[in-house]
Design an enzyme around this catalytic site. Structure first.
Site, mmCIF file in Angstrom:
data_model
loop_
_atom_site.group_PDB
_atom_site.id
_atom_site.type_symbol
_atom_site.label_atom_id
_atom_site.label_comp_id
_atom_site.label_asym_id
_atom_site.label_seq_id
_atom_site.Cartn_x
_atom_site.Cartn_y
_atom_site.Cartn_z
ATOM 1 N N ASP A 196 -2.394 1.502 -4.508
ATOM 2 C CA ASP A 196 -3.657 1.759 -3.826
ATOM 3 C C ASP A 196 -4.688 0.699 -4.201
ATOM 4 O O ASP A 196 -4.475 -0.115 -5.109
ATOM 5 C CB ASP A 196 -4.172 3.159 -4.184
ATOM 6 C CG ASP A 196 -3.282 4.256 -3.604
ATOM 7 O OD1 ASP A 196 -2.734 4.045 -2.508
ATOM 8 O OD2 ASP A 196 -3.135 5.306 -4.250
ATOM 9 N N HIS A 242 0.813 -1.217 0.000
ATOM 10 C CA HIS A 242 0.000 0.000 0.000
ATOM 11 C C HIS A 242 0.848 1.270 0.000
ATOM 12 O O HIS A 242 0.307 2.379 -0.161
ATOM 13 C CB HIS A 242 -0.941 -0.001 1.216
ATOM 14 C CG HIS A 242 -2.243 0.709 0.970
ATOM 15 N ND1 HIS A 242 -2.399 1.647 -0.026
ATOM 16 C CD2 HIS A 242 -3.454 0.624 1.595
ATOM 17 C CE1 HIS A 242 -3.642 2.111 0.001
ATOM 18 N NE2 HIS A 242 -4.298 1.501 0.965
#
Length: 431
Positions: A407, A403
């Site tokens: 995304d 992350h």
């Protein structure tokens, strides 16, 4: 009689050194050409070093657990006749042998005086040896900022530190030894209940490496998972129809893995943002699509051989690559270069009956896909005449991604694209 220098061979572009793990031959024993003389280990692969000549082993220049650089002479083999030119060897044998023996003795003295096993960070054998020779403490070594993969300290980093060390004596001296020792001893002091019938077994070398890699990855990447269910009924039927003819024609088994790998390679071309690596604050966009294929070893350990340029392979080529790497991994015949250069990894947790999983990213990559077990399940089937319940072959895809740079939109879209390719599999295609 001629003397032949057995050198540590090149084992891949990124492999510069290896640790000797076992001598298969002793001084005075006869060696045949291509016969294995010793076993070595790199960070990921164990392999053997064969002799290029036939003769008698007369000198062993390094001991077990010594770290040797590629191209260094590790043993002397005496051959009969003029098959091997003695002149180049004769000129350099005596002096280098003496120098090597002296270096080995010095290394033994320094190795015994330092221990870096208490560190949570990974340091290569070469870096640890340099640190020991230069009298660098564990605290100092851990304070060095690494420029290598995953922030590791490489040879250039420690040499630059040593070069500038003299101008910063106060900073080095100011490192408090007691608090550092306390921090490192705390994990070891964690209470572990051991009963009289329990057996304590030390991890083998590979398990220690895997342990370090896994912990480092979790500490490095912000792991996030996305899951998607895929209907692979058409793939199952197609494979059942063609697997016997494929094996007869190609001499290879047709498993589900190459079909899945083909879909992943296509999806990576569609979403190049998943085919990247992270180096500090920089993102490296990989040109090639090299798929890592996690493989379980007979001893319970794990290794990840790499299919290079996977997007350029057809299904037959992919099947051959998967079978070749898988069989050589189980037989311990992988070369160091076989595990280098991966840009994305796939692991088949369904082999052991798992429906889905949350795999740990193989650094410095940013994603890994787990293939779950294929199961017959009741499912709603939509038709022009209406919906009905039928039995379908389904599986879960579990996508772990970093992350920090990926995304949810990219991570979820990528695994959805893999699923789309699998569900749209052409049942009329030839193989």
């Amino acid at each position: 009689m001629a003397k032949f220098e057995l050198k540590l061979p090149k084992m891949g572009e990124s492999v510069a050194e290896a640790t000797i793990t076992n001598w298969l031959k002793n001084v005075g024993e006869t060696i045949e050409m291509d016969e294995a003389v010793l076993e070595i280990a790199t960070d990921k692969v164990d392999s053997e070093v064969p002799s290029e000549v036939s003769g008698t082993l007369t000198e062993i220049l390094f001991n077990v657990d010594d770290v040797v650089q590629v191209g260094q002479t590790i043993a002397i083999i005496e051959t009969e006749g003029g098959a091997v030119a003695a002149t180049p060897v004769a000129e350099v044998v005596s002096a280098p042998v003496a120098a090597v023996e002296k270096a080995v003795e010095e290394a033994k003295e320094t190795v015994s005086s330092a221990d870096f096993s208490g560190s949570d960070k990974f340091f290569s054998p070469l870096v640890k040896n340099i640190a020991k020779e230069e009298g660098i403490s564990l605290a100092e070594l851990e304070s060095i900022t690494g420029s290598g993969k995953d922030g590791r300290v490489n040879k250039e980093d420690i040499l630059n530190y040593i070069k500038n060390r003299g101008s910063q004596p106060a900073a080095v001296a100011a490192v408090p030894s007691t608090p550092i020792a306390t921090v490192k001893e705390a994990p070891k002091a964690a209470p572990v209940s051991v009963n009289g019938g329990d057996e304590i077994v030390e991890m083998d070398r590979m398990r220690k490496l895997i342990s370090g890699y896994m912990v480092a990855s979790v500490q490095t990447s912000a792991h996030v998972q996305s899951f998607i269910e895929v209907d692979v009924t058409n793939i199952v039927k197609w494979r059942d129809k063609h697997k016997a003819a494929f094996e007869k024609r190609e001499g290879e088994k047709l498993t589900f893995t190459p079909i899945m790998m083909e879909a992943v390679a296509k999806a990576l071309k569609d979403f190049p943002g998943m085919n990247i690596s992270v180096d500090g604050d920089f993102i490296i966009k990989r040109k090639n699509i090299n798929l890592g294929m996690a493989a379980a070893l007979p001893n319970g350990n794990l290794i990840v051989p790499v299919i290079k340029n996977a997007d350029q392979l057809n299904l037959v080529g992919m099947a051959k690559a998967v079978n070749d790497l898988g069989s050589r991994a189980k037989a311990g015949k992988l070369k160091p270069d076989d595990t280098q250069g991966g840009t994305y990894t796939v692991t088949n947790v369904g082999t052991f009956g798992s429906v889905f999983g949350t795999p740990i990213i193989n650094q410095p990559q940013v994603g890994i896909l787990a293939l779950g077990a294929i199961r017959k399940v009741p499912a709603v089937i939509e038709t022009p005449e209406g919906d009905f319940i039928g039995i379908r072959q389904k599986m879960f895809l579990s996508h772990s991604y970093d992350h920090r740079v990926v995304d949810g939109a990219l991570g979820g879209s990528f695994v959805k694209r893999v699923a789309d390719y699998l569900e749209a599999f052409d049942v009329n295609r030839d193989v």
